[in-house]
Design a protein around this motif. Structure first.
Motif, mmCIF file in Angstrom:
data_model
loop_
_atom_site.group_PDB
_atom_site.id
_atom_site.type_symbol
_atom_site.label_atom_id
_atom_site.label_comp_id
_atom_site.label_asym_id
_atom_site.label_seq_id
_atom_site.Cartn_x
_atom_site.Cartn_y
_atom_site.Cartn_z
ATOM 1 N N ASP A 36 19.362 -4.670 -61.952
ATOM 2 C CA ASP A 36 18.020 -4.608 -62.531
ATOM 3 C C ASP A 36 17.093 -3.783 -61.648
ATOM 4 N N ASP A 37 15.990 -3.330 -62.230
ATOM 5 C CA ASP A 37 15.017 -2.515 -61.501
ATOM 6 C C ASP A 37 14.288 -3.298 -60.411
ATOM 7 N N ASP A 38 14.305 -4.635 -60.500
ATOM 8 C CA ASP A 38 13.599 -5.429 -59.496
ATOM 9 C C ASP A 38 14.483 -5.851 -58.324
ATOM 10 N N VAL A 39 15.727 -5.386 -58.287
ATOM 11 C CA VAL A 39 16.622 -5.693 -57.168
ATOM 12 C C VAL A 39 16.282 -4.768 -56.004
ATOM 13 N N GLU A 40 16.045 -5.367 -54.860
ATOM 14 C CA GLU A 40 15.751 -4.602 -53.647
ATOM 15 C C GLU A 40 16.970 -4.626 -52.739
ATOM 16 N N VAL A 41 17.369 -3.443 -52.254
ATOM 17 C CA VAL A 41 18.524 -3.298 -51.372
ATOM 18 C C VAL A 41 17.998 -2.884 -50.009
ATOM 19 N N TYR A 42 18.166 -3.744 -49.021
ATOM 20 C CA TYR A 42 17.695 -3.466 -47.666
ATOM 21 C C TYR A 42 18.868 -3.041 -46.800
ATOM 22 N N PHE A 43 18.699 -1.935 -46.082
ATOM 23 C CA PHE A 43 19.724 -1.460 -45.160
ATOM 24 C C PHE A 43 19.330 -1.852 -43.747
ATOM 25 N N GLN A 44 20.187 -2.611 -43.098
ATOM 26 C CA GLN A 44 20.015 -3.111 -41.737
ATOM 27 C C GLN A 44 18.626 -3.707 -41.499
ATOM 28 N N PRO A 45 18.239 -4.684 -42.340
ATOM 29 C CA PRO A 45 16.955 -5.346 -42.104
ATOM 30 C C PRO A 45 17.041 -6.230 -40.863
ATOM 31 N N CYS A 46 15.908 -6.489 -40.258
ATOM 32 C CA CYS A 46 15.869 -7.352 -39.071
ATOM 33 C C CYS A 46 15.201 -8.668 -39.449
ATOM 34 N N PHE A 47 15.947 -9.750 -39.316
ATOM 35 C CA PHE A 47 15.430 -11.090 -39.553
ATOM 36 C C PHE A 47 15.459 -11.846 -38.235
ATOM 37 N N ASN A 48 14.409 -11.733 -37.455
ATOM 38 C CA ASN A 48 14.314 -12.435 -36.172
ATOM 39 C C ASN A 48 15.567 -12.249 -35.320
ATOM 40 N N GLY A 49 16.046 -11.023 -35.225
ATOM 41 C CA GLY A 49 17.205 -10.718 -34.402
ATOM 42 C C GLY A 49 18.501 -10.578 -35.172
ATOM 43 N N ASP A 50 18.602 -11.181 -36.356
ATOM 44 C CA ASP A 50 19.780 -10.986 -37.204
ATOM 45 C C ASP A 50 19.669 -9.626 -37.883
ATOM 46 N N ARG A 51 20.771 -8.856 -37.893
ATOM 47 C CA ARG A 51 20.758 -7.535 -38.507
ATOM 48 C C ARG A 51 21.987 -7.342 -39.407
ATOM 49 N N PRO A 52 21.977 -7.970 -40.581
ATOM 50 C CA PRO A 52 23.084 -7.714 -41.496
ATOM 51 C C PRO A 52 23.070 -6.261 -41.948
ATOM 52 N N ASP A 53 24.216 -5.753 -42.385
ATOM 53 C CA ASP A 53 24.291 -4.356 -42.808
ATOM 54 C C ASP A 53 23.447 -4.101 -44.049
ATOM 55 N N ILE A 54 23.690 -4.879 -45.101
ATOM 56 C CA ILE A 54 22.992 -4.670 -46.362
ATOM 57 C C ILE A 54 22.639 -6.025 -46.965
ATOM 58 N N VAL A 55 21.407 -6.140 -47.467
ATOM 59 C CA VAL A 55 20.959 -7.359 -48.134
ATOM 60 C C VAL A 55 20.364 -6.975 -49.485
ATOM 61 N N LEU A 56 20.870 -7.595 -50.540
ATOM 62 C CA LEU A 56 20.320 -7.417 -51.879
ATOM 63 C C LEU A 56 19.486 -8.634 -52.200
ATOM 64 N N MET A 57 18.253 -8.405 -52.694
ATOM 65 C CA MET A 57 17.369 -9.505 -53.063
ATOM 66 C C MET A 57 16.893 -9.316 -54.490
ATOM 67 N N SER A 58 17.033 -10.371 -55.267
ATOM 68 C CA SER A 58 16.569 -10.370 -56.641
ATOM 69 C C SER A 58 15.745 -11.626 -56.867
ATOM 70 N N PRO A 59 14.549 -11.482 -57.411
ATOM 71 C CA PRO A 59 13.734 -12.682 -57.651
ATOM 72 C C PRO A 59 14.369 -13.636 -58.653
ATOM 73 N N ASN A 60 15.242 -13.130 -59.501
ATOM 74 C CA ASN A 60 15.868 -13.981 -60.526
ATOM 75 C C ASN A 60 17.251 -14.482 -60.142
ATOM 76 N N LEU A 61 17.965 -13.721 -59.318
ATOM 77 C CA LEU A 61 19.363 -14.056 -59.043
ATOM 78 C C LEU A 61 19.625 -14.584 -57.642
ATOM 79 N N GLY A 62 18.775 -14.285 -56.676
ATOM 80 C CA GLY A 62 18.979 -14.757 -55.314
ATOM 81 C C GLY A 62 19.226 -13.614 -54.345
ATOM 82 N N VAL A 63 20.016 -13.897 -53.312
ATOM 83 C CA VAL A 63 20.240 -12.965 -52.209
ATOM 84 C C VAL A 63 21.741 -12.788 -51.997
ATOM 85 N N ILE A 64 22.141 -11.543 -51.715
ATOM 86 C CA ILE A 64 23.532 -11.246 -51.355
ATOM 87 C C ILE A 64 23.504 -10.547 -50.005
ATOM 88 N N ILE A 65 24.281 -11.048 -49.056
ATOM 89 C CA ILE A 65 24.389 -10.449 -47.723
ATOM 90 C C ILE A 65 25.750 -9.778 -47.629
#
Length: 129
Positions: A36-65
């Protein structure tokens, strides 16, 4: 189509450049019409020191790491207890699955207020990530 953050061009010139596998996946995610157009794909985001490679976030479906590994698997061994190691030096390494699970656990316990409480109230809520 998904929204890439940062853009693919910006990711390619960043200080920590993406691997070949990461570029392949980012290009796919950017051009696929199944997201969907509202899915955000983050490349190497920083979450308080955690740096997963790719994170997909969807307000309707959840999060994929996603952890992308361009490993030559013949250089790694897995024992009967699912412990991964580098064969040549017998050094233990976290499997990609262990890495992703650790990121997920930290989302619930550290990064997002209220997620842990919601997961304790609903056994299926832990599947949101």
């Amino acid at each position: 189509m998904a929204i890439l953050i940062p853009s693919l061009e910006a990711a390619k010139i960043a200080k920590q450049k993406p691997t070949e596998g990461e570029v392949f996946l980012l290009e796919f995610l950017e051009t696929t019409t199944t997201l969907d157009d509202d899915v955000e794909v983050y490349f190497q985001p920083c979450f308080n020191g955690d740096r997963p490679d790719i994170v997909l976030m969807s307000p309707n479906l959840g999060v994929i790491i996603i952890e992308v590994k361009d490993w030559n698997l013949s250089l790694y061994g897995i024992d009967t207890n699912n412990k991964w190691s580098v064969r040549a030096i017998y050094q233990r390494v976290k499997s990609p699955f262990q890495q992703v699970y650790a990121y997920k656990k930290n989302f619930f316990e550290i990064h997002v207020n209220g997620l842990l409480e919601k997961s304790l109230k609903s056994p299926t809520f832990f599947k949101a990530i």
